[in-house]
Write an enzyme that holds these catalytic residues in place. Structure first.
Site, PDB file in Angstrom:
ATOM      1  N   ASN A 153      29.582  39.990  44.783  1.00 37.75           N
ATOM      2  CA  ASN A 153      28.968  41.026  43.958  1.00 37.75           C
ATOM      3  C   ASN A 153      29.871  41.528  42.846  1.00 37.75           C
ATOM      4  O   ASN A 153      29.388  42.136  41.893  1.00 37.75           O
ATOM      5  CB  ASN A 153      28.553  42.208  44.842  1.00 37.75           C
ATOM      6  CG  ASN A 153      29.690  42.728  45.692  1.00 37.75           C
ATOM      7  OD1 ASN A 153      30.310  41.984  46.447  1.00 37.75           O
ATOM      8  ND2 ASN A 153      29.984  44.008  45.577  1.00 37.75           N
ATOM      9  N   CYS A 327      29.022  50.131  45.460  1.00 36.67           N
ATOM     10  CA  CYS A 327      29.240  50.662  46.810  1.00 36.67           C
ATOM     11  C   CYS A 327      30.648  51.206  46.993  1.00 36.67           C
ATOM     12  O   CYS A 327      30.964  51.753  48.045  1.00 36.67           O
ATOM     13  CB  CYS A 327      28.947  49.583  47.842  1.00 36.67           C
ATOM     14  SG  CYS A 327      27.227  49.037  47.793  1.00 36.67           S
TER      15      CYS A 327
END
Length: 384
Positions: A153, A327
């Protein structure tokens, strides 16, 4: 604004909104209720499950709807490892890569803290790739599960999941892959990949936040994390989010239909953007694999700057991007992913990630590349 933070989230597609709207309004039944409204909800849920299964080339019974990619990862890592340990207490090791999403890494660390598991971490090369040789070197007789992501990611590196899963299969070890970033860009046929479990998140595909999917191969046992009424074939209790399931199925079906042509188009745009940044910004360092990377991610370090300062300057010029994983928001520590690639801490803190959705255009990326040159130059000048 030019939005280049699609790895964090994507806008809800109009087709997806239209598909889910009835289940947010008139068709509001609980799929466990035995009346007409409940039956309509159950029918919609079954159709969504079948649509997801068609894209993944699996059986509908192997599809579990979750609240997103994080829950899907938690259920896969904890659920499979705990079920294996319950069957054989000697199975008390889990294998992850050094560049996993926190949803996988923290699930493994939970097992370590509370269930006496050992976590074996596979190193990556400087491009962020796990080789079959590196994976083989950490496997032990007590390994209960391997979890290695399909595509990273932060830097976009794509792992050779088929080869890694084949190695796991030879050893009789279940293999899970976090495909949250890969979905929509890479093939998701679980038979071709050879994986036993695979996680997807809807909001990376044009569905709303709060819906996800975990594929688990039929005979793979999973200990549920959420207990209650036994919904989702006992794997995930709680009244199902019917609208979310319908939305995810619609988004995944659309993305699957567009995947090949979209990946080819965006790969070309990505490579042109990368060249423009490298050519115009002295010292710009591309992170991740130069070829085996997601079509949608171009990530750089800009030594001599602060990544956060570059982001602020880019936003001032109308370009929205990020310094890495959403995140990890609020953390000023260097990315563990970049450190695992062998990038020095002070350089890792200069990271900026550009990630694209299906609507990105050449004109937008040309403007963004020019903005990067200006932003990095401004930040470097201020630091002198």
């Amino acid at each position: 604004m030019i939005f280049l933070d699609a790895a964090a989230t994507t806008p809800v597609r109009r087709e997806v909104l239209d598909a889910m709207w009835p289940y947010l309004t008139g068709e509001f039944g609980n799929p466990s209720s035995h009346h007409s409204l409940g039956d309509a909800a159950a029918t919609a849920l079954a159709a969504a499950r079948a649509a997801v299964a068609q894209v993944l080339a699996c059986r509908p019974g192997e599809v579990t709807f979750t609240s997103g990619g994080t829950e899907a990862d938690n259920l896969a890592v904890k659920g499979i490892a705990l079920a294996r340990q319950a069957a054989d207490p000697a199975l008390n090791r889990v294998v992850i890569s050094a560049v996993e999403h926190p949803a996988v890494e923290e699930s493994a660390r939970y097992l370590e803290r509370f269930h006496a598991f050992t976590v074996d971490v596979v190193p990556v090369d400087r491009s962020g790739r796990v080789t079959p040789e590196a994976l083989a070197s950490v496997l032990r007789p007590g390994t209960a599960l391997i979890s290695i992501m399909y595509a990273n990611n932060e830097v976009g590196t794509v792992q050779p999941v088929g080869r890694l899963a084949a190695l796991a299969r030879e050893r009789g070890i279940p293999f899970h892959t976090d495909a949250v970033q890969a979905a929509g860009w890479l093939p998701l046929d679980v038979k071709a990949l050879g994986v036993d479990a695979l996680s997807i998140s809807g909001h990376k595909l044009g569905a709303p936040k709060g819906c996800g999917v975990l594929f688990v191969r039929g005979r793979t046992k999973v200990e549920p994390l959420v207990h209650g009424g036994g919904q989702e074939r006992g794997r995930r209790s709680g009244t199902e989010n019917v609208a979310g399931a319908v939305a995810l199925a619609a988004a995944l079906t659309l993305a699957h239909a567009e995947q090949a042509s979209l990946a080819q188009r965006v790969t070309g745009l990505r490579d042109t953007f990368i060249r423009a940044v490298i050519d115009s910004v002295p010292g710009a360092l591309l992170t991740g694999h130069p070829v085996e990377r997601l079509p949608s991610v171009a990530s750089f370090c800009f030594p001599g700057t602060s990544g956060e300062s570059v982001l602020l300057e880019l936003e001032r010029q109308g370009v929205l991007c990020s310094s890495g994983s959403a995140c990890a928001a609020g953390s000023d520590a260097p990315s563990p992913v970049l450190l695992a690639l062998g990038i020095a801490s002070e350089v890792a803190q200069t990271a900026v990630r550009f990630s694209f959705d299906s609507s990105v255009t050449q004109a937008e990326l040309e403007l963004a590349a020019a903005a990067v040159e200006t932003a990095v130059g401004s930040v470097r000048n201020l630091g002198k």
